[in-house]
Scaffold this active site. Structure first.
Site, PDB file in Angstrom:
ATOM      1  N   HIS A   1       1.035   5.211   0.813  1.00 55.04           N
ATOM      2  CA  HIS A   1       0.442   6.314   1.552  1.00 55.04           C
ATOM      3  C   HIS A   1       0.603   7.603   0.754  1.00 55.04           C
ATOM      4  O   HIS A   1       1.687   7.873   0.223  1.00 55.04           O
ATOM      5  CB  HIS A   1       1.160   6.506   2.898  1.00 55.04           C
ATOM      6  CG  HIS A   1       1.008   5.379   3.852  1.00 55.04           C
ATOM      7  ND1 HIS A   1       0.083   5.391   4.871  1.00 55.04           N
ATOM      8  CD2 HIS A   1       1.681   4.205   3.950  1.00 55.04           C
ATOM      9  CE1 HIS A   1       0.196   4.271   5.558  1.00 55.04           C
ATOM     10  NE2 HIS A   1       1.161   3.535   5.018  1.00 55.04           N
TER      11      HIS A   1
ATOM     12  N   HIS B   1       0.839  -1.192   0.000  1.00 55.73           N
ATOM     13  CA  HIS B   1       0.000   0.000   0.000  1.00 55.73           C
ATOM     14  C   HIS B   1       0.874   1.243   0.000  1.00 55.73           C
ATOM     15  O   HIS B   1       1.920   1.288   0.637  1.00 55.73           O
ATOM     16  CB  HIS B   1      -0.985   0.030   1.170  1.00 55.73           C
ATOM     17  CG  HIS B   1      -0.355  -0.093   2.530  1.00 55.73           C
ATOM     18  ND1 HIS B   1       0.198  -1.267   3.008  1.00 55.73           N
ATOM     19  CD2 HIS B   1      -0.200   0.821   3.513  1.00 55.73           C
ATOM     20  CE1 HIS B   1       0.655  -1.068   4.232  1.00 55.73           C
ATOM     21  NE2 HIS B   1       0.436   0.192   4.563  1.00 55.73           N
TER      22      HIS B   1
END
Length: 136
Positions: free
Chosen positions: A101, A99
């Site tokens: 950010h 993931h």
């Protein structure tokens, strides 16, 4: 325990979705560093970057770049943006699904990425560069 990001992709867990295409999903971080903190995740599960196809990795960063531009226009305090991806526990990864950010930043916020105080020698840098070139 099953991956929370896979559950979000399958709509089995709640999320404040803001982008979806065939490869990635983006949503607001549940524990934001600052207002407007977003996450971009590939729809296919991969623990680290090396687990993703090149196309999925590119798409994560393409969408992240687009969201970084958008977050500057939506009225949250944003004087800069960090794109941050932790790949592995030692790098600070806490959810083991790749993931990215997208973190709006402003002077005086409390988020810190503290670089090491050690300066590498040119010899060490050249050695690492040589090994990476050989592996590519």
């Amino acid at each position: 325990m099953e991956c929370v990001f896979c559950r979000i992709v399958r709509r089995e867990a709640p999320a404040s979705l803001l982008h979806e295409d065939d490869q990635v999903l983006a949503f607001c971080d549940l524990n934001p560093v600052n207002p407007g903190h977003l996450l971009v995740v590939p729809k296919v599960h991969g623990v680290g970057l090396a687990d993703l196809s090149e196309a999925d990795g590119q798409r994560v960063f393409t969408v992240g770049q687009r969201l970084a531009a958008v977050v500057r226009t939506i009225g949250v305090r944003c004087e800069g943006v960090n794109l941050f991806l932790a790949d592995g526990e030692a790098a600070g990864q806490e959810v083991f699904h790749v993931h990215l950010h997208v973190i709006p930043r402003f002077k005086g916020d409390r988020f810190r990425l503290v670089p090491g105080s050690r300066r590498a020698s040119r010899r060490d840098l050249d050695d690492v560069a040589s090994r990476v070139r050989a592996a590519l």
